[in-house]
Motif scaffolding. Structure first.
Motif, PDB file in Angstrom:
ATOM      1  N   MET A   1       0.852  -1.183   0.000  1.00  0.00           N
ATOM      2  CA  MET A   1       0.000   0.000   0.000  1.00  0.00           C
ATOM      3  C   MET A   1       0.888   1.232   0.000  1.00  0.00           C
ATOM      4  N   SER A   2       0.516   2.221  -0.764  1.00  0.00           N
ATOM      5  CA  SER A   2       1.289   3.438  -0.800  1.00  0.00           C
ATOM      6  C   SER A   2       1.108   4.204   0.495  1.00  0.00           C
ATOM      7  N   ASP A 134     -18.523  -7.859  -0.707  1.00  0.00           N
ATOM      8  CA  ASP A 134     -17.391  -6.921  -0.579  1.00  0.00           C
ATOM      9  C   ASP A 134     -17.755  -5.871   0.479  1.00  0.00           C
ATOM     10  N   MET A 135     -16.732  -5.310   1.151  1.00  0.00           N
ATOM     11  CA  MET A 135     -17.007  -4.182   2.037  1.00  0.00           C
ATOM     12  C   MET A 135     -16.630  -2.903   1.302  1.00  0.00           C
ATOM     13  N   GLU A 136     -17.555  -1.932   1.302  1.00  0.00           N
ATOM     14  CA  GLU A 136     -17.318  -0.667   0.594  1.00  0.00           C
ATOM     15  C   GLU A 136     -16.880   0.403   1.603  1.00  0.00           C
ATOM     16  N   LEU A 162     -14.226  -7.802   5.878  1.00  0.00           N
ATOM     17  CA  LEU A 162     -14.010  -6.807   6.944  1.00  0.00           C
ATOM     18  C   LEU A 162     -12.658  -6.142   6.700  1.00  0.00           C
ATOM     19  N   GLN A 163     -12.578  -4.849   7.033  1.00  0.00           N
ATOM     20  CA  GLN A 163     -11.371  -4.067   6.714  1.00  0.00           C
ATOM     21  C   GLN A 163     -10.548  -3.783   7.971  1.00  0.00           C
ATOM     22  N   ALA A 164      -9.280  -4.206   7.934  1.00  0.00           N
ATOM     23  CA  ALA A 164      -8.417  -4.040   9.113  1.00  0.00           C
ATOM     24  C   ALA A 164      -8.140  -2.574   9.417  1.00  0.00           C
ATOM     25  N   VAL A 182     -15.451 -15.007   6.604  1.00  0.00           N
ATOM     26  CA  VAL A 182     -14.991 -13.619   6.619  1.00  0.00           C
ATOM     27  C   VAL A 182     -13.762 -13.457   5.743  1.00  0.00           C
ATOM     28  N   ARG A 183     -13.804 -12.449   4.870  1.00  0.00           N
ATOM     29  CA  ARG A 183     -12.597 -12.084   4.112  1.00  0.00           C
ATOM     30  C   ARG A 183     -11.930 -10.927   4.857  1.00  0.00           C
ATOM     31  N   MET A 184     -10.683 -11.132   5.261  1.00  0.00           N
ATOM     32  CA  MET A 184      -9.963 -10.053   5.935  1.00  0.00           C
ATOM     33  C   MET A 184      -9.128  -9.309   4.901  1.00  0.00           C
ATOM     34  N   VAL A 185      -9.384  -7.986   4.778  1.00  0.00           N
ATOM     35  CA  VAL A 185      -8.605  -7.142   3.856  1.00  0.00           C
ATOM     36  C   VAL A 185      -8.062  -5.945   4.628  1.00  0.00           C
ATOM     37  N   LYS A 186      -7.073  -5.256   4.033  1.00  0.00           N
ATOM     38  CA  LYS A 186      -6.570  -4.045   4.702  1.00  0.00           C
ATOM     39  C   LYS A 186      -7.579  -2.902   4.570  1.00  0.00           C
ATOM     40  N   GLY A 187      -8.219  -2.773   3.401  1.00  0.00           N
ATOM     41  CA  GLY A 187      -9.161  -1.668   3.167  1.00  0.00           C
ATOM     42  C   GLY A 187      -8.652  -0.794   2.039  1.00  0.00           C
ATOM     43  N   ALA A 188      -9.554  -0.455   1.085  1.00  0.00           N
ATOM     44  CA  ALA A 188      -9.111   0.182  -0.157  1.00  0.00           C
ATOM     45  C   ALA A 188      -9.627   1.602  -0.358  1.00  0.00           C
ATOM     46  N   TYR A 189     -10.423   2.143   0.588  1.00  0.00           N
ATOM     47  CA  TYR A 189     -11.071   3.430   0.332  1.00  0.00           C
ATOM     48  C   TYR A 189     -10.355   4.555   1.078  1.00  0.00           C
ATOM     49  N   ALA A 224      -6.934 -12.081   2.607  1.00  0.00           N
ATOM     50  CA  ALA A 224      -6.885 -11.446   1.280  1.00  0.00           C
ATOM     51  C   ALA A 224      -5.897 -10.285   1.280  1.00  0.00           C
ATOM     52  N   THR A 225      -4.694 -10.561   0.850  1.00  0.00           N
ATOM     53  CA  THR A 225      -3.640  -9.549   0.808  1.00  0.00           C
ATOM     54  C   THR A 225      -2.510 -10.027  -0.099  1.00  0.00           C
ATOM     55  N   HIS A 226      -1.709  -9.060  -0.583  1.00  0.00           N
ATOM     56  CA  HIS A 226      -0.490  -9.423  -1.328  1.00  0.00           C
ATOM     57  C   HIS A 226       0.725  -9.214  -0.461  1.00  0.00           C
ATOM     58  N   ASP A 227       0.492  -8.928   0.793  1.00  0.00           N
ATOM     59  CA  ASP A 227       1.577  -8.651   1.740  1.00  0.00           C
ATOM     60  C   ASP A 227       2.136  -9.993   2.191  1.00  0.00           C
ATOM     61  N   ARG A 287      -8.756   2.510  -7.590  1.00  0.00           N
ATOM     62  CA  ARG A 287      -8.314   2.010  -6.271  1.00  0.00           C
ATOM     63  C   ARG A 287      -6.987   1.259  -6.397  1.00  0.00           C
ATOM     64  N   ARG A 288      -6.831   0.509  -7.492  1.00  0.00           N
ATOM     65  CA  ARG A 288      -5.562  -0.223  -7.679  1.00  0.00           C
ATOM     66  C   ARG A 288      -4.410   0.763  -7.944  1.00  0.00           C
ATOM     67  N   LEU A 289      -4.699   1.834  -8.685  1.00  0.00           N
ATOM     68  CA  LEU A 289      -3.643   2.831  -8.939  1.00  0.00           C
ATOM     69  C   LEU A 289      -3.248   3.515  -7.637  1.00  0.00           C
ATOM     70  N   ALA A 290      -4.246   3.794  -6.793  1.00  0.00           N
ATOM     71  CA  ALA A 290      -3.971   4.541  -5.563  1.00  0.00           C
ATOM     72  C   ALA A 290      -3.183   3.723  -4.552  1.00  0.00           C
ATOM     73  N   GLU A 291      -3.227   2.402  -4.682  1.00  0.00           N
ATOM     74  CA  GLU A 291      -2.513   1.566  -3.716  1.00  0.00           C
ATOM     75  C   GLU A 291      -1.009   1.638  -3.888  1.00  0.00           C
ATOM     76  N   ARG A 292      -0.573   2.047  -5.064  1.00  0.00           N
ATOM     77  CA  ARG A 292       0.859   1.981  -5.335  1.00  0.00           C
ATOM     78  C   ARG A 292       1.269   3.094  -6.280  1.00  0.00           C
ATOM     79  N   ALA A 294       3.846   3.432  -7.950  1.00  0.00           N
ATOM     80  CA  ALA A 294       4.466   2.897  -9.170  1.00  0.00           C
ATOM     81  C   ALA A 294       3.406   2.599 -10.226  1.00  0.00           C
ATOM     82  N   ASN A 295       2.204   2.176  -9.796  1.00  0.00           N
ATOM     83  CA  ASN A 295       1.127   1.893 -10.758  1.00  0.00           C
ATOM     84  C   ASN A 295       0.693   3.166 -11.458  1.00  0.00           C
ATOM     85  N   MET A 296       0.585   4.249 -10.686  1.00  0.00           N
ATOM     86  CA  MET A 296       0.140   5.523 -11.249  1.00  0.00           C
ATOM     87  C   MET A 296       1.173   5.998 -12.263  1.00  0.00           C
TER      88      MET A 296
END
Ligand code: FAD
Length: 308
Positions: A1-2, A134-136, A162-164, A182-189, A224-227, A287-292, A294-296
């Motif tokens: 995550m950026s 999904d959690m929004e 659920l978002q950590a 339960v899907r555990m994610v970091k949170g994307a918003y 659910a993470t790439h970490d 959301r994917r661009l904002a996470e990194r 380098a993507n942007m």
């Protein structure tokens, strides 16, 4: 995550009309196609088959959110029913479905959303699969969990993310029905610091703590993470306690850390990849661009290079 500090300017830029026009054109699609299977269900099934060949299961997401007209809710329901019908016809593929409740009427009414989810869950039953919610953004968490809890009284084949990063999530974990999925994610918003932890260190620590709590309480957990550190931590926790792998999955997004997806699958862990498809790919892409950062950078340099 950026980190939330870099997430904000990228998400704000993505709202600008000129950027959106550029990014949703054919040039933008060439970059977006790294993260999105394609615009049709056939595209998504093609990706699911290729993942299956590598020992990786799929979770399908028909893109779209914040539906503003009731007829668009009906279209979203129809698209999900088509996907579930296709899953039923492909019994050798392990495919789950993921939905956003704002596509299914959450901005209109609780009852409409529950009724639409009931239709999907009946179809999921026939297809022998599950539907994940999904959690929004944080304004939807109470309403999303209310729908989930009501459905969970009548259906087993439903789970929720659920978002950590949210400060409220430990309380939401305490209030889960027994044996939830339960899907555990970091949170994307983009969330304010009163609502979400602002540093990566805090988010990662809560991700690990909440994952362990969920596992120790008997819930089924989709990590659910790439970490890689968090994934390895979850694997070590499951193995140390001798928990069954039927209660745990490692999940990642299409197009991100393919190397890690493959190596974990080759080591025999249950890996599932979230495969988005559909014409409404722009909010997902931002959301994917904002996470990194380098993507942007990759995105902008491609637009400039291809556009020349
Ligand atoms: C299966 C799945 C379902 C999800 N469902 C939801 C949901 O319902 N609600 C929600 O709010 N969020 C959801 N997310 C997104 C999640 O909240 C994070 O925003 C996203 O996973 C990035 O965080 P990370 O956990 O990978 O950790 P990070 O710390 O962001 O990333 C760890 C590493 O992964 C790689 N990486 C991460 N993101 C990218 C990227 N965009 N491009 C390239 N490399 C990257 C990098 O190598 C990075 O160092 C989901 C994620 C997954 C995997």
């Amino acid at each position: 995550m950026s980190g939330p500090l870099l997430r904000a300017p990228v998400l704000r830029l993505a709202e600008a009309g000129w950027f959106r026009r550029l990014a949703t054109g054919p040039l933008g699609w060439r970059v977006a196609s790294r993260f999105v299977a394609g615009e049709t269900l056939d595209d998504a099934i093609r990706v699911a088959k290729s993942l299956d060949g590598r020992g990786i299961a799929t979770i399908l997401d028909h893109l779209g959110e914040h539906v503003t007209a009731p007829e668009h809710v009906a279209e979203a329901v129809a698209a999900y029913l088509r996907a579930l019908d296709r899953v039923r016809l492909e019994p050798f593929l392990d495919i789950q479905l993921s939905v956003k409740l704002t596509q299914l009427g959450l901005d209109f009414s609780h009852e409409l959303t529950v009724a639409n989810m009931e239709r999907l869950l009946r179809a999921a039953e026939e297809a022998g699969t599950i539907v994940m919610i999904d959690m929004e953004s944080s304004g939807y968490v109470d309403r999303t969990l209310r729908v989930f809890r009501e459905l969970r009284e009548r259906h087993e084949r439903v789970g929720v993310a659920l978002q950590a990063y949210l400060r409220r999530t430990p309380g939401d974990v305490d209030a889960l029905p027994p044996a939830s999925i339960v899907r555990m994610v970091k949170g994307a918003y983009l969330e304010p610091p009163e609502v979400a932890y602002p540093t990566r260190r805090e988010v990662d620590a809560w991700f690990a703590r909440l994952t362990a709590t969920l596992l120790s309480r008997g819930h089924t957990v989709h990590v659910a993470t790439h970490d890689e550190a968090l994934l390895r931590g979850a694997i070590a926790y499951v193995e140390r306690r001798g928990l069954p792998w039927t209660r745990v999955e490692l999940q990642m997004l299409y197009g991100i850390r393919r190397d890690l997806q493959l190596s974990l699958a080759e080591q025999g862990y249950p890996v599932r990849v979230y495969v988005p498809y559909g014409a409404e790919w722009y909010p997902y892409l931002t959301r994917r661009l904002a996470e990194r950062p380098a993507n942007m950078w990759f995105f902008m340099s491609n637009l400039i290079r291809i556009g020349r």
